[in-house]
Design an enzyme around this catalytic site. Structure first.
Site, PDB file in Angstrom:
ATOM      1  CD  GLU A   1      -3.488   0.253   0.537  1.00 39.95           C
ATOM      2  OE1 GLU A   1      -2.879   1.377  -0.028  1.00 39.95           O
ATOM      3  OE2 GLU A   1      -4.198  -0.103   0.795  1.00 39.95           O
TER       4      GLU A   1
ATOM      5  CG  ASP B   1      -6.567   8.443   5.308  1.00 39.30           C
ATOM      6  OD1 ASP B   1      -6.450   8.844   6.426  1.00 39.30           O
ATOM      7  OD2 ASP B   1      -7.416   8.838   4.475  1.00 39.30           O
TER       8      ASP B   1
ATOM      9  CG  PHE C   1      -4.599  14.962   0.509  1.00 40.43           C
ATOM     10  CD1 PHE C   1      -5.748  13.991   0.852  1.00 40.43           C
ATOM     11  CD2 PHE C   1      -4.024  14.785  -0.944  1.00 40.43           C
ATOM     12  CE1 PHE C   1      -5.875  12.885   0.094  1.00 40.43           C
ATOM     13  CE2 PHE C   1      -4.728  14.044  -1.733  1.00 40.43           C
ATOM     14  CZ  PHE C   1      -5.487  12.824  -1.195  1.00 40.43           C
TER      15      PHE C   1
ATOM     16  CG  ASP D   1      -4.410  10.603  -6.926  1.00 38.71           C
ATOM     17  OD1 ASP D   1      -4.206   9.705  -5.912  1.00 38.71           O
ATOM     18  OD2 ASP D   1      -5.230  10.697  -7.343  1.00 38.71           O
TER      19      ASP D   1
HETATM   20  P1  IMP Z   1      -8.060   4.553   3.248  1.00 41.46           P
HETATM   21  O1  IMP Z   1      -9.099   3.177   2.688  1.00 41.46           O
HETATM   22  O2  IMP Z   1      -8.970   5.464   4.055  1.00 41.46           O
HETATM   23  O3  IMP Z   1      -6.973   3.735   4.097  1.00 41.46           O
HETATM   24  O4  IMP Z   1      -7.586   5.107   2.158  1.00 41.46           O
HETATM   25  C1  IMP Z   1      -6.463   4.480   1.407  1.00 41.46           C
HETATM   26  C2  IMP Z   1      -6.323   5.043   0.264  1.00 41.46           C
HETATM   27  O5  IMP Z   1      -6.698   6.300   0.081  1.00 41.46           O
HETATM   28  C3  IMP Z   1      -4.652   5.007  -0.119  1.00 41.46           C
HETATM   29  O6  IMP Z   1      -4.257   3.846  -0.731  1.00 41.46           O
HETATM   30  C4  IMP Z   1      -4.557   6.222  -0.915  1.00 41.46           C
HETATM   31  O7  IMP Z   1      -4.770   5.858  -2.381  1.00 41.46           O
HETATM   32  C5  IMP Z   1      -5.568   7.223  -0.547  1.00 41.46           C
HETATM   33  N1  IMP Z   1      -5.038   8.164   0.323  1.00 41.46           N
HETATM   34  C6  IMP Z   1      -5.315   8.209   1.722  1.00 41.46           C
HETATM   35  N2  IMP Z   1      -4.567   9.327   2.217  1.00 41.46           N
HETATM   36  C7  IMP Z   1      -3.947  10.158   1.359  1.00 41.46           C
HETATM   37  C8  IMP Z   1      -3.155  10.993   1.125  1.00 41.46           C
HETATM   38  O8  IMP Z   1      -2.780  11.896   2.008  1.00 41.46           O
HETATM   39  N3  IMP Z   1      -2.672  11.104  -0.194  1.00 41.46           N
HETATM   40  C9  IMP Z   1      -2.920  10.694  -1.457  1.00 41.46           C
HETATM   41  N4  IMP Z   1      -4.033   9.482  -1.156  1.00 41.46           N
HETATM   42  C10 IMP Z   1      -4.462   9.158  -0.130  1.00 41.46           C
HETATM   43 MG    MG Z   2      -4.325   3.823  -2.703  1.00 44.40          MG
END
Ligand code: IMP
Ligand code: MG
Length: 178
Positions: free
Chosen positions: A101, A105, A154, A161
């Site tokens: 990954e 997040d 972010f 991205d």
């Molecule tokens: P989650 O399901 O909330 O853990 O999000 C996972 C996905 O969200 C990651 O694999 C990223 O692609 C995207 N993501 C989460 N935070 C960020 C960030 O700060 N910058 C860019 N992409 C993010």
């Molecule tokens: Mg991702």
């Protein structure tokens, strides 16, 4: 905005720091998978650069595939629902899978991917994440190999991205809110 200079920004990790972090992760993985041939699965699209660097630092045989998940609509806010748009083509059953990954997040995507891989009968699943945004976690996720603890804000660059921009930046940058 210019890809080389996304407005006002703060460099969180530059390319040299990232290279060192990736080398350390590869060394740990290499130790743990001695004599094995893990299946490395990158979560699209954010992990593609990290995965490419990581596997080139592994002095061991690996298989490589990808899984396509989307949890974000446009922009910086997760919509909370994870959907699968690309399934790994390589047989997963019985394999020692390393899920790669870019950033964990909320943990929802990772949780989805781990459950999916277990359902497909993976022999073992370990998680390698370049960035751990602990402050935003809503599901409990154990990260076996973690690169850096991410700050709030972010992040873009090195695969990450914002609306599909900035993935090709060599450094990881915190986007300003303006
Ligand atoms: P989650 O399901 O909330 O853990 O999000 C996972 C996905 O969200 C990651 O694999 C990223 O692609 C995207 N993501 C989460 N935070 C960020 C960030 O700060 N910058 C860019 N992409 C993010
Ligand atoms: Mg991702």
């Amino acid at each position: 905005m210019n890809t080389d200079n996304p407005g006002k920004h703060f460099v969180f990790a530059d390319s040299r720091q990232i290279e060192k972090v990736v080398a350390d992760l590869a060394a740990s993985i290499q130790r743990d998978y001695l004599g094995k041939k893990p299946l490395v699965i990158g979560v699209l699209k954010g992990s593609f650069i990290f995965l490419a660097d990581l596997v080139r630092k592994l002095d061991t045989e690996v298989e490589i595939d990808f899984i396509g998940l989307s949890s974000y609509g446009r922009g910086q806010i997760s919509c909370g629902t994870v959907s699968l748009y690309f399934e790994p083509k390589i047989e997963v059953a019985g394999k020692d899978v390393i899920l790669v990954e870019d950033i964990v997040d909320s943990g929802l995507s990772t949780n989805f991917a781990i459950n999916y891989l277990r359902q497909r009968g993976a022999g073992s699943v370990k998680l390698c994440a370049l960035l751990d945004k602990q402050a935003c976690r809503t599901v409990d996720i154990n990260i076996d190999y973690v690169g850096l603890i991410a700050p709030e804000g972010f992040l873009v660059g090195y695969g990450l991205d914002c609306n599909e921009s900035y993935r090709n930046l060599r450094d990881i940058i915190i986007l300003s809110e303006e």
